[in-house]
Design an enzyme around this catalytic site. Structure first.
Site, mmCIF file in Angstrom:
data_model
loop_
_atom_site.group_PDB
_atom_site.id
_atom_site.type_symbol
_atom_site.label_atom_id
_atom_site.label_comp_id
_atom_site.label_asym_id
_atom_site.label_seq_id
_atom_site.Cartn_x
_atom_site.Cartn_y
_atom_site.Cartn_z
ATOM 1 N N ARG A 221 46.188 22.934 43.954
ATOM 2 C CA ARG A 221 45.268 23.626 44.856
ATOM 3 C C ARG A 221 44.049 24.072 44.054
ATOM 4 O O ARG A 221 44.052 24.090 42.830
ATOM 5 C CB ARG A 221 45.956 24.813 45.536
ATOM 6 C CG ARG A 221 46.617 25.791 44.588
ATOM 7 C CD ARG A 221 47.211 26.993 45.352
ATOM 8 N NE ARG A 221 47.985 27.833 44.469
ATOM 9 C CZ ARG A 221 49.327 27.867 44.419
ATOM 10 N NH1 ARG A 221 50.047 27.109 45.220
ATOM 11 N NH2 ARG A 221 49.945 28.661 43.564
ATOM 12 N N GLU B 283 36.042 14.376 40.394
ATOM 13 C CA GLU B 283 37.375 13.785 40.295
ATOM 14 C C GLU B 283 38.354 14.894 39.920
ATOM 15 O O GLU B 283 38.012 15.779 39.119
ATOM 16 C CB GLU B 283 37.390 12.694 39.205
ATOM 17 C CG GLU B 283 36.510 11.506 39.527
ATOM 18 C CD GLU B 283 36.964 10.769 40.778
ATOM 19 O OE1 GLU B 283 38.178 10.660 40.996
ATOM 20 O OE2 GLU B 283 36.088 10.300 41.544
ATOM 21 N N SER C 165 42.342 27.147 44.620
ATOM 22 C CA SER C 165 42.372 28.601 44.388
ATOM 23 C C SER C 165 40.969 29.229 44.274
ATOM 24 O O SER C 165 40.727 30.052 43.384
ATOM 25 C CB SER C 165 43.224 28.941 43.163
ATOM 26 O OG SER C 165 44.550 28.495 43.327
ATOM 27 N N GLY D 87 51.223 32.769 32.412
ATOM 28 C CA GLY D 87 52.341 33.670 32.707
ATOM 29 C C GLY D 87 53.675 32.953 32.539
ATOM 30 O O GLY D 87 54.612 33.479 31.922
ATOM 31 N N ARG D 88 53.757 31.718 33.058
ATOM 32 C CA ARG D 88 55.005 30.963 32.940
ATOM 33 C C ARG D 88 55.289 30.579 31.490
ATOM 34 O O ARG D 88 56.433 30.568 31.050
ATOM 35 C CB ARG D 88 54.952 29.711 33.844
ATOM 36 C CG ARG D 88 55.260 30.027 35.295
ATOM 37 C CD ARG D 88 54.823 28.923 36.209
ATOM 38 N NE ARG D 88 53.366 28.929 36.372
ATOM 39 C CZ ARG D 88 52.670 27.926 36.881
ATOM 40 N NH1 ARG D 88 53.292 26.823 37.248
ATOM 41 N NH2 ARG D 88 51.364 28.024 37.017
ATOM 42 N N TRP D 89 54.232 30.286 30.751
ATOM 43 C CA TRP D 89 54.412 29.971 29.322
ATOM 44 C C TRP D 89 55.094 31.143 28.618
ATOM 45 O O TRP D 89 56.020 30.960 27.827
ATOM 46 C CB TRP D 89 53.046 29.689 28.693
ATOM 47 C CG TRP D 89 53.091 29.244 27.265
ATOM 48 C CD1 TRP D 89 53.128 27.959 26.803
ATOM 49 C CD2 TRP D 89 53.102 30.088 26.101
ATOM 50 N NE1 TRP D 89 53.163 27.947 25.427
ATOM 51 C CE2 TRP D 89 53.147 29.239 24.978
ATOM 52 C CE3 TRP D 89 53.074 31.466 25.903
ATOM 53 C CZ2 TRP D 89 53.177 29.726 23.675
ATOM 54 C CZ3 TRP D 89 53.103 31.958 24.605
ATOM 55 C CH2 TRP D 89 53.152 31.092 23.500
ATOM 56 N N HIS E 93 48.537 35.029 28.046
ATOM 57 C CA HIS E 93 47.066 35.047 28.171
ATOM 58 C C HIS E 93 46.410 34.970 26.785
ATOM 59 O O HIS E 93 45.380 34.314 26.614
ATOM 60 C CB HIS E 93 46.608 36.307 28.912
ATOM 61 C CG HIS E 93 47.079 36.366 30.338
ATOM 62 N ND1 HIS E 93 46.964 35.298 31.194
ATOM 63 C CD2 HIS E 93 47.673 37.363 31.059
ATOM 64 C CE1 HIS E 93 47.462 35.619 32.377
ATOM 65 N NE2 HIS E 93 47.908 36.869 32.319
ATOM 66 N N LEU F 94 27.349 22.438 23.094
ATOM 67 C CA LEU F 94 28.230 22.482 24.269
ATOM 68 C C LEU F 94 27.888 23.735 25.063
ATOM 69 O O LEU F 94 27.781 24.824 24.496
ATOM 70 C CB LEU F 94 29.698 22.555 23.832
ATOM 71 C CG LEU F 94 30.718 22.731 24.968
ATOM 72 C CD1 LEU F 94 30.967 21.405 25.694
ATOM 73 C CD2 LEU F 94 32.053 23.272 24.446
ATOM 74 N N SER G 282 38.391 36.226 41.760
ATOM 75 C CA SER G 282 38.148 37.399 42.628
ATOM 76 C C SER G 282 39.482 37.967 43.123
ATOM 77 O O SER G 282 39.586 39.169 43.379
ATOM 78 C CB SER G 282 37.339 36.990 43.860
ATOM 79 O OG SER G 282 36.250 36.188 43.521
ATOM 80 N N GLU G 283 40.480 37.088 43.258
ATOM 81 C CA GLU G 283 41.782 37.502 43.803
ATOM 82 C C GLU G 283 42.726 38.019 42.727
ATOM 83 O O GLU G 283 43.755 38.631 43.036
ATOM 84 C CB GLU G 283 42.444 36.325 44.537
ATOM 85 C CG GLU G 283 41.753 35.927 45.836
ATOM 86 C CD GLU G 283 40.437 35.165 45.639
ATOM 87 O OE1 GLU G 283 40.297 34.439 44.626
ATOM 88 O OE2 GLU G 283 39.534 35.316 46.485
ATOM 89 N N ASP H 48 45.574 27.345 34.284
ATOM 90 C CA ASP H 48 46.703 28.031 34.921
ATOM 91 C C ASP H 48 47.999 27.798 34.146
ATOM 92 O O ASP H 48 48.174 26.739 33.542
ATOM 93 C CB ASP H 48 46.845 27.529 36.368
ATOM 94 C CG ASP H 48 47.722 28.438 37.207
ATOM 95 O OD1 ASP H 48 47.881 29.630 36.844
ATOM 96 O OD2 ASP H 48 48.260 27.960 38.224
HETATM 97 C C1 IPE Z 1 43.665 30.472 39.447
HETATM 98 O O1 IPE Z 1 44.980 30.717 39.057
HETATM 99 C C2 IPE Z 1 42.745 31.411 38.735
HETATM 100 C C3 IPE Z 1 42.623 31.257 37.296
HETATM 101 C C4 IPE Z 1 43.178 30.329 36.553
HETATM 102 C C5 IPE Z 1 41.775 32.215 36.658
HETATM 103 P P1 IPE Z 1 45.936 31.646 39.942
HETATM 104 O O2 IPE Z 1 47.243 31.695 39.203
HETATM 105 O O3 IPE Z 1 45.301 32.947 40.215
HETATM 106 O O4 IPE Z 1 46.075 30.825 41.288
HETATM 107 P P2 IPE Z 1 47.153 30.905 42.458
HETATM 108 O O5 IPE Z 1 47.301 32.352 42.819
HETATM 109 O O6 IPE Z 1 48.443 30.365 41.908
HETATM 110 O O7 IPE Z 1 46.618 30.050 43.553
HETATM 111 C C1 IPE Z 2 46.197 31.755 34.545
HETATM 112 O O1 IPE Z 2 47.542 31.896 34.247
HETATM 113 C C2 IPE Z 2 45.371 32.907 34.023
HETATM 114 C C3 IPE Z 2 44.893 33.834 35.069
HETATM 115 C C4 IPE Z 2 44.986 33.619 36.357
HETATM 116 C C5 IPE Z 2 44.258 35.052 34.613
HETATM 117 P P1 IPE Z 2 48.534 32.674 35.196
HETATM 118 O O2 IPE Z 2 48.586 34.101 34.742
HETATM 119 O O3 IPE Z 2 48.174 32.494 36.610
HETATM 120 O O4 IPE Z 2 49.902 31.957 34.865
HETATM 121 P P2 IPE Z 2 51.074 31.621 35.895
HETATM 122 O O5 IPE Z 2 50.482 30.788 36.989
HETATM 123 O O6 IPE Z 2 51.598 32.933 36.393
HETATM 124 O O7 IPE Z 2 52.053 30.888 35.062
HETATM 125 MG MG MG Z 3 48.729 31.120 38.018
#
Ligand code: IPE
Ligand code: IPE
Ligand code: MG
Length: 243
Positions: A183, A196, A185, A19-21, A33, A127, A62-63, A16
């Site tokens: 969390r 762990e 997710s 997007g913020r990066w 990404h 691996l 899925s979400e 995760d």
């Molecule tokens: C969890 O990240 C799913 C993946 C890393 C693929 P999300 O960014 O979708 O999770 P939430 O929405 O912050 O819980």
């Molecule tokens: C995780 O990074 C990748 C996917 C869920 C596809 P995010 O895209 O959720 O990045 P943030 O959480 O918005 O920074």
């Molecule tokens: Mg995210």
């Protein structure tokens, strides 16, 4: 610590923070990404070098379909591109790929790409890399139960485990989530029963070898009790006694 750390057999990662990066650099989310794919390649290589046998990563939930259409489209394109570019390298590195998730929801082009990548790396055993794509823990439990019901088989813990997407590997010893959120997710709801957990503030593109080593060292210092008492664990493994 002078002793070498206990390396987890199976590490699972919620990758995760892409997007913020990107946002911090005033770049489009998709640039994050793309950087995330590079980070995964580096992480897989580092895991293999450290003797980790299985790496399972959460790439698309899925979400995540609920994101803006251009981001979803970009992620599908990125998966197709990454398959074309990375599979020959992974093959050389001894990585065996599995894709876990609801394939029926993916385009025929992507489905064919996943099957080809799995076939191309099927002979590898250095691996195992499980990529959870269009995956949700609830989906996995429900599809496993549905497939047992369709075959008229009894539903037990063992039969469910065997019908789930990760039936080919043992449960994860360590689950890492990058990006600072604490969390799950909808990741590995069933399989993480006794894993762990380590939550890292690093964004996934910044999760490098040193961050992986820190996580492994922290895991190494944990006492896994599986419901037993500390005394029982220590008398079974006296060498893990502190001091
Ligand atoms: C969890 O990240 C799913 C993946 C890393 C693929 P999300 O960014 O979708 O999770 P939430 O929405 O912050 O819980
Ligand atoms: C995780 O990074 C990748 C996917 C869920 C596809 P995010 O895209 O959720 O990045 P943030 O959480 O918005 O920074
Ligand atoms: Mg995210």
């Amino acid at each position: 610590m002078s002793e070498s750390p206990v390396v987890p057999h199976h590490i699972a990662i919620v990758m995760d923070g892409n997007g913020r990066w990107a946002k911090r650099r005033f770049l489009p989310r998709l640039a994050g990404h793309k950087q995330g794919v590079d980070s995964l390649r580096r992480c897989a290589r580092a895991c293999a070098q450290r003797g980790v046998a299985v790496l399972t990563v959460f790439a698309f939930s899925s979400e995540n379909w609920n994101r803006p259409a251009d981001e979803v489209f970009g992620l599908m394109e990125l998966l197709a591109m990454a398959l074309a570019r990375e599979v020959p390298e992974l093959k050389k590195d001894g990585v065996r790929l599995y894709f876990v998730g609801d394939r029926a929801g993916l385009s025929p082009k992507v489905q064919a790409g996943l099957a080809q990548a799995e076939a191309a790396t099927a002979g590898n055993d250095r691996l195992i890399l499980n990529v959870c794509f269009n995956y949700g823990g609830r989906w996995d439990i429900a599809q496993a139960a549905a497939s047992l019901a369709a075959r008229g088989e009894p539903i037990t813990e063992a039969s469910l485990q065997g019908a789930m997407g990760l039936a080919h590997v043992s449960d994860p010893d360590l689950v890492i989530r990058t990006g600072g959120e604490m969390r799950i997710s909808n990741f590995l709801l069933w399989q993480a029963a006794y894993s762990e957990f380590i939550f890292s503030d690093r964004l996934w593109p910044d999760f490098d070898e040193s961050a992986l080593d820190e996580a492994i060292a922290a895991y190494s210092g944990r006492e896994r009790r599986f419901g037993k008492t500390s005394e029982q664990i220590l008398s079974a493994h006296p060498q893990s006694m502190p001091g």
